[in-house]
Write an enzyme that holds these catalytic residues in place. Structure first.
Site, PDB file in Angstrom:
ATOM      1  N   CYS A   1       0.723  -1.142   0.201  1.00 16.01           N
ATOM      2  CA  CYS A   1      -0.012   0.067   0.045  1.00 16.01           C
ATOM      3  C   CYS A   1       0.939   1.258  -0.019  1.00 16.01           C
ATOM      4  O   CYS A   1       0.189   2.444  -0.181  1.00 16.01           O
ATOM      5  CB  CYS A   1      -0.990  -0.079   1.157  1.00 16.01           C
ATOM      6  SG  CYS A   1      -1.924  -1.449   1.477  1.00 16.01           S
TER       7      CYS A   1
ATOM      8  N   HIS B   1      -2.738   7.054   3.143  1.00 13.32           N
ATOM      9  CA  HIS B   1      -3.541   5.968   2.538  1.00 13.32           C
ATOM     10  C   HIS B   1      -4.773   5.404   3.147  1.00 13.32           C
ATOM     11  O   HIS B   1      -5.015   5.588   4.600  1.00 13.32           O
ATOM     12  CB  HIS B   1      -2.467   4.832   2.932  1.00 13.32           C
ATOM     13  CG  HIS B   1      -3.140   3.262   2.672  1.00 13.32           C
ATOM     14  ND1 HIS B   1      -3.713   3.127   1.430  1.00 13.32           N
ATOM     15  CD2 HIS B   1      -2.976   2.034   3.277  1.00 13.32           C
ATOM     16  CE1 HIS B   1      -4.011   1.700   1.713  1.00 13.32           C
ATOM     17  NE2 HIS B   1      -3.840   1.174   2.820  1.00 13.32           N
TER      18      HIS B   1
ATOM     19  N   ASN C   1     -10.347   0.368   0.933  1.00 16.29           N
ATOM     20  CA  ASN C   1      -8.944   0.262   0.915  1.00 16.29           C
ATOM     21  C   ASN C   1      -8.429  -0.407  -0.630  1.00 16.29           C
ATOM     22  O   ASN C   1      -8.704  -1.544  -0.621  1.00 16.29           O
ATOM     23  CB  ASN C   1      -8.255  -0.702   1.985  1.00 16.29           C
ATOM     24  CG  ASN C   1      -6.704  -0.497   1.933  1.00 16.29           C
ATOM     25  OD1 ASN C   1      -6.327  -0.202   0.967  1.00 16.29           O
ATOM     26  ND2 ASN C   1      -6.398  -1.270   2.860  1.00 16.29           N
TER      27      ASN C   1
END
Length: 334
Positions: A112, A261, A291
Site C-alpha cells: 500500500c 493511505h 482500501n
C-alpha cells in the site's frame, strides 16, 4: 528538493459497487459493525477488469490531462501487489496499450506504500538530464487476494487504479518534491501476508519443501493481525509526515492537504491526532472506495485536482503504510 511537477492525473474505478448491506449476504456482519470499525460504507470491485486494463485506463486520463503524447514518456512505473502475470510486468503491458515505445518499464511492489515510493523514485530519475517525463500508475485488484469468508478482512478492500505524470519542472516553477521519508520494518512482516507459489518441480524430494516463512497458509488469500497493523499504521503515518515536514522546513499549518493511505477511518483519525493536524487538512474517501492499496492516495489526489480544489504552489503531504511492513511520506508543492 527536486524540481518535479505533477502535470496530469487520472483514475479508473470499476462500476460494480458493493455496499455493506451486500456484504451481510455473504458473511456474518452488519452495516453498523463495518462503519463503526472501519468508516467504510461501500467499495468498488472489479467486474472482471484485470489490473493491467484499469492501469491503462487511468494512464490515458493522466496523459490527456498532461497533454502529453505517450511517445514522450521516458519511464513507466506500475505500483501493484496484484499483477495479472508474474511476467511480463504490468508496466510493459501498459506500455503496449499506450504505444509508449520509448519508455523503459518496471513494476514496484511496496504494497500500500507503493505510490509514495514511486514518487520518490520518479524525482530521483528526473535529476538525470536525459529523463523528462515519467508515468506512475498504481493499479490494484485487491479482491483477488481477499478471503470472502473472513469478515474481518473482506469488508475492507476495494479495487481501482490511478495515475500521475511527473515531469521535470523549471527553476521558476513552484512545483517540486520537497522531501520524503521512507522506511521498512521487515521484522514484523508476519502481521500482513499473502503467499505466492511454493517450490514445485519433478526433481524435488518428497517433503523437501521448506515450511512457510510466516506460518502455514492454505492459499494466497491475505491474513492480517489487525491490532498490530493498527498500532504500526498510526505511529508511522504521523511520524513520517512530521519527519518529512521537518526535512522540508515546512510547518504542518502550511500544508493545504494531508492525504493518507485510505485503509481505515479510525487509523486516519488516530494518526491525525498524533501529528496534531487540523481535521480540515485530512482527505478521507474511504467511505466510498474502501482500501484500494497503493491506488488509494493517487485516487484522492486526482479527485482534488479535477474538482479544482488544489492550486499550483499549494503544499501537500501524502503518507502510506503497507505489508512488508513498509511506510513512507512525501511533501510536495503542487
Amino acid at each position: 528538493m527536486a524540481k518535479m511537477k505533477i502535470t496530469g492525473t487520472g483514475s479508473y474505478l470499476p462500476e460494480l459497487t458493493v455496499t455493506n448491506q451486500m456484504m451481510t449476504k455473504i458473511v456474518d456482519t452488519s452495516d453498523e459493525w463495518i462503519t463503526t470499525r472501519t468508516g467504510i460504507s461501500e467499495r468498488r470491485l472489479s467486474s472482471g477488469e484485470p489490473t493491467w486494463f484499469m492501469a491503462a485506463q487511468a494512464a490515458r486520463k493522466a496523459l490527456a490531462e498532461a497533454a502529453l503524447d505517450p511517445a514522450q514518456l521516458d519511464i513507466i512505473m506500475v505500483t501493484t501487489c496484484t499483477p495479472d502475470y508474474y511476467l511480463p510486468s504490468a508496466a510493459c503491458i501498459v506500455q503496449a496499450e499506450l504505444g509508449a515505445d520509448r519508455a523503459f518499464c518496471f513494476d514496484l511492489n511496496a504494497a500500500c506504500t507503493g505510490f509514495v515510493y514511486a514518487l520518490d523514485m520518479a524525482a530521483r530519475y528526473l535529476s538525470d538530464p536525459n529523463i523528462h517525463h515519467i508515468l506512475i500508475v498504481a493499479s490494484e485488484n485487491i479482491s483477488k487476494l481477499v478471503d470472502y469468508s473472513d469478515r474481518s478482512t473482506c469488508v475492507l478492500f476495494g479495487d481501482g487504479a490511478s495515475a500521475v505524470v511527473c515531469s521535470r519542472g523549471s527553476d521558476e516553477d513552484p512545483s517540486a518534491l520537497l522531501a520524503t521519508r521512507l522506511g521498512s520494518e521487515g521484522q514484523t512482516g508476519h502481521v500482513l501476508v499473502s503467499r505466492a507459489l511454493k517450490v514445485r518441480h519433478p526433481f524435488l524430494a518428497e517433503g523437501a519443501v521448506w515450511p512457510d516463512r510466516f506460518g502455514e497458509h492454505a492459499d494466497h488469500t491475505l491474513t492480517m493481525e489487525g491490532q498490530e497493523v493498527f498500532k504500526f499504521a498510526v505511529r508511522v503515518l504521523a511520524d513520517s509526515v512530521l519527519e518529512a515536514a521537518a526535512q522540508a522546513g515546512v510547518n504542518l499549518t502550511e500544508l493545504r492537504y494531508i492525504i493518507p493511505h485510505q485503509a481505515n477511518a479510525r487509523i486516519v483519525e488516530a494518526a491525525a491526532r498524533r501529528m496534531k493536524a487540523d481535521p480540515a487538512q485530512i482527505i478521507s474517501r474511504i467511505a466510498d472506495f474502501g482500501n484500494t492499496s497503493s491506488a488509494s492516495i493517487p485516487i484522492c489526489l486526482d479527485e482534488l485536482v479535477r474538482a479544482g480544489k488544489l492550486q499550483r504552489g499549494e503544499k501537500v503531504a501524502i503518507c502510506g503504510f503497507g505489508a512488508g511492513l513498509t511506510y513512507g511520506a512525501a511533501i510536495f508543492s503542487y
